[in-house]
Design an enzyme around this catalytic site. Structure first.
Site, PDB file in Angstrom:
ATOM      1  N   PRO A  89       0.815  -1.221   0.000  1.00 31.20           N
ATOM      2  CA  PRO A  89       0.000   0.000   0.000  1.00 31.20           C
ATOM      3  C   PRO A  89       0.849   1.271   0.000  1.00 31.20           C
ATOM      4  O   PRO A  89       0.376   2.339  -0.295  1.00 31.20           O
ATOM      5  CB  PRO A  89      -0.821  -0.104   1.288  1.00 31.20           C
ATOM      6  CG  PRO A  89      -0.721  -1.508   1.723  1.00 31.20           C
ATOM      7  CD  PRO A  89       0.569  -2.039   1.195  1.00 31.20           C
ATOM      8  N   GLU A 116       0.239  -8.071   7.072  1.00 34.33           N
ATOM      9  CA  GLU A 116       1.197  -7.536   8.040  1.00 34.33           C
ATOM     10  C   GLU A 116       2.024  -6.371   7.498  1.00 34.33           C
ATOM     11  O   GLU A 116       2.231  -5.391   8.173  1.00 34.33           O
ATOM     12  CB  GLU A 116       2.187  -8.633   8.448  1.00 34.33           C
ATOM     13  CG  GLU A 116       1.548  -9.827   9.087  1.00 34.33           C
ATOM     14  CD  GLU A 116       1.151 -10.877   8.067  1.00 34.33           C
ATOM     15  OE1 GLU A 116       1.111 -10.565   6.872  1.00 34.33           O
ATOM     16  OE2 GLU A 116       0.873 -11.999   8.481  1.00 34.33           O
ATOM     17  N   ARG A 154      -0.442  -7.719 -21.289  1.00 34.90           N
ATOM     18  CA  ARG A 154      -1.179  -7.392 -22.515  1.00 34.90           C
ATOM     19  C   ARG A 154      -0.416  -6.396 -23.381  1.00 34.90           C
ATOM     20  O   ARG A 154      -0.723  -6.215 -24.545  1.00 34.90           O
ATOM     21  CB  ARG A 154      -2.574  -6.889 -22.218  1.00 34.90           C
ATOM     22  CG  ARG A 154      -2.642  -5.583 -21.461  1.00 34.90           C
ATOM     23  CD  ARG A 154      -4.077  -5.271 -21.111  1.00 34.90           C
ATOM     24  NE  ARG A 154      -4.904  -5.026 -22.279  1.00 34.90           N
ATOM     25  CZ  ARG A 154      -4.918  -3.871 -22.958  1.00 34.90           C
ATOM     26  NH1 ARG A 154      -4.126  -2.886 -22.580  1.00 34.90           N
ATOM     27  NH2 ARG A 154      -5.705  -3.709 -23.995  1.00 34.90           N
ATOM     28  N   ASP A 169      -7.202   1.630 -26.332  1.00 37.44           N
ATOM     29  CA  ASP A 169      -8.122   1.468 -25.209  1.00 37.44           C
ATOM     30  C   ASP A 169      -7.969   2.657 -24.255  1.00 37.44           C
ATOM     31  O   ASP A 169      -7.056   3.459 -24.370  1.00 37.44           O
ATOM     32  CB  ASP A 169      -7.907   0.122 -24.514  1.00 37.44           C
ATOM     33  CG  ASP A 169      -6.469  -0.081 -24.110  1.00 37.44           C
ATOM     34  OD1 ASP A 169      -5.716   0.884 -24.219  1.00 37.44           O
ATOM     35  OD2 ASP A 169      -6.116  -1.192 -23.701  1.00 37.44           O
TER      36      ASP A 169
HETATM   37  O1  LIG Z   1      -0.260  -6.040   0.229  1.00 42.24           O
HETATM   38  C1  LIG Z   1      -1.142  -5.232   0.007  1.00 42.24           C
HETATM   39  N1  LIG Z   1      -2.158  -5.079   0.862  1.00 42.24           N
HETATM   40  C2  LIG Z   1      -2.152  -5.831   2.102  1.00 42.24           C
HETATM   41  C3  LIG Z   1      -1.856  -4.904   3.215  1.00 42.24           C
HETATM   42  C4  LIG Z   1      -2.887  -4.166   3.767  1.00 42.24           C
HETATM   43  C5  LIG Z   1      -2.614  -3.274   4.807  1.00 42.24           C
HETATM   44  C6  LIG Z   1      -1.332  -3.128   5.280  1.00 42.24           C
HETATM   45  C7  LIG Z   1      -1.097  -2.163   6.365  1.00 42.24           C
HETATM   46  N2  LIG Z   1      -0.116  -2.613   7.260  1.00 42.24           N
HETATM   47  C8  LIG Z   1      -0.644  -3.157   8.489  1.00 42.24           C
HETATM   48  C9  LIG Z   1       0.512  -3.297   9.421  1.00 42.24           C
HETATM   49  N3  LIG Z   1       1.703  -2.746   9.190  1.00 42.24           N
HETATM   50  C10 LIG Z   1       2.461  -3.117  10.247  1.00 42.24           C
HETATM   51  C11 LIG Z   1       1.710  -3.909  11.080  1.00 42.24           C
HETATM   52  N4  LIG Z   1       0.518  -4.005  10.538  1.00 42.24           N
HETATM   53  C12 LIG Z   1      -0.285  -3.870   4.736  1.00 42.24           C
HETATM   54  C13 LIG Z   1      -0.553  -4.759   3.671  1.00 42.24           C
HETATM   55  C14 LIG Z   1      -1.124  -4.428  -1.192  1.00 42.24           C
HETATM   56  C15 LIG Z   1      -0.125  -4.645  -2.114  1.00 42.24           C
HETATM   57  S1  LIG Z   1      -0.241  -3.633  -3.433  1.00 42.24           S
HETATM   58  C16 LIG Z   1      -1.630  -2.850  -2.856  1.00 42.24           C
HETATM   59  N5  LIG Z   1      -2.288  -1.853  -3.508  1.00 42.24           N
HETATM   60  C17 LIG Z   1      -3.360  -1.342  -2.911  1.00 42.24           C
HETATM   61  N6  LIG Z   1      -3.811  -1.772  -1.726  1.00 42.24           N
HETATM   62  C18 LIG Z   1      -3.181  -2.793  -1.028  1.00 42.24           C
HETATM   63  O2  LIG Z   1      -3.638  -3.166   0.063  1.00 42.24           O
HETATM   64  C19 LIG Z   1      -2.020  -3.380  -1.626  1.00 42.24           C
END
Ligand SMILES: O=C(NCc1ccc(CNCc2ncc[nH]2)cc1)c1csc2nc[nH]c(=O)c12
Length: 246
Positions: A89, A116, A154, A169
């Site tokens: 994220p 995590e 693609r 597109d």
């Molecule tokens: O792995 C992904 N998401 C899983 C995720 C969701 C929330 C957190 C927050 N960390 C919590 C924490 N940190 C420390 C302790 N606890 C980390 C990972 C992801 C990859 S690309 C992407 N693109 C858009 N949205 C996404 O969620 C993603």
């Protein structure tokens, strides 16, 4: 292109890539997907891949060792250089421009995190890129990885059949697509724009460009303001504004 994916859920990658366009791509060796479970690289007796965060706090973090060992093993097997992409994220936003950039590589190594998050040393000393697919929270990086793999694949020459083209597109020319119509010419009383039946291709192209501009202006002003407008475009935009205010 070869894409190595490191994940705790390898089975998630089976079906989405056994269908349609992607299957054709893998069948004729345009894209080769190798999925690795990085739990196989956690050598302690519990095969631990995560642990609680120093300093306290909720949730767990992915440990560095299994990820470093997995990447190093993948590179030992095949030393072809590749960006090592962390999906998280906190990454830079994925878009068509990033997809085009990634499609230029002969190989990608993608690491899928889990709820995590990662130990910072993975981010600092292993990954060479970090990508988010948008400002929303998923349960893991796997679906994000599939989105990236799909959008990049693609663009690889030959993956899309002769019929499809990634040129026109949405988001390829910076504009949203114009409306499309196919048979029947009238469906439940709803007709289609006469120009499309006229056979006048200059007028048809003009109509298509104008409707792309109209749609982008209305739905994505953020995209619209980035588009370099030709003199003709500007004239079309004037017509659109006049029509909208009529
Ligand atoms: O792995 C992904 N998401 C899983 C995720 C969701 C929330 C957190 C927050 N960390 C919590 C924490 N940190 C420390 C302790 N606890 C980390 C990972 C992801 C990859 S690309 C992407 N693109 C858009 N949205 C996404 O969620 C993603």
């Amino acid at each position: 292109m070869k894409i190595d994916v490191l994940t705790l859920f390898p089975e998630m990658f089976q079906s989405p890539f056994e269908e349609s366009i992607f299957k054709r791509a893998t069948d004729n060796n345009l894209v080769r997907l190798e999925i690795y479970n990085f739990r196989d690289f956690a050598h302690d007796k519990h095969h631990a891949v995560d642990d609680s965060p120093y300093g306290g706090g909720a949730g767990m973090l992915l440990k560095p060792e299994p990820l470093f060992e997995a990447v190093e093993d993948v590179l030992r097997e095949d030393p072809t250089p590749a960006p090592i992409i962390l999906l998280s994220p906190q990454g830079r936003s994925f878009n068509q421009e990033v997809a085009r950039e990634l499609a230029k590589h002969e190989r990608l190594i993608i690491i899928c995190g889990h709820y995590e998050g990662f130990d910072e040393r993975v981010r600092e000393h292993l990954a060479t890129d970090e990508i988010s697919i948008g400002d929303f929270v998923l349960t893991g990086g796997e679906l994000a990885a599939m989105v990236v793999i799909d959008a990049v694949s693609r663009l690889i020459p030959g993956v899309l059949g002769s019929g499809e083209s990634s040129q026109d597109d949405s988001h390829s020319n910076g504009l949203l697509e114009h409306p499309h119509y196919t048979r029947p010419p009238v469906f439940r009383g709803w007709g289609i724009p006469d120009v499309l039946l006229s056979g006048n291709h200059a007028q048809i192209n003009r109509w298509r460009r104008k409707e792309s501009l109209r749609r982008t202006l209305k739905r994505r002003p953020d995209m619209f303001e980035k588009i370099p407008l030709s003199k003709t475009d500007r004239k079309l935009v004037d017509e659109i504004l006049a029509e909208e205010n009529a």
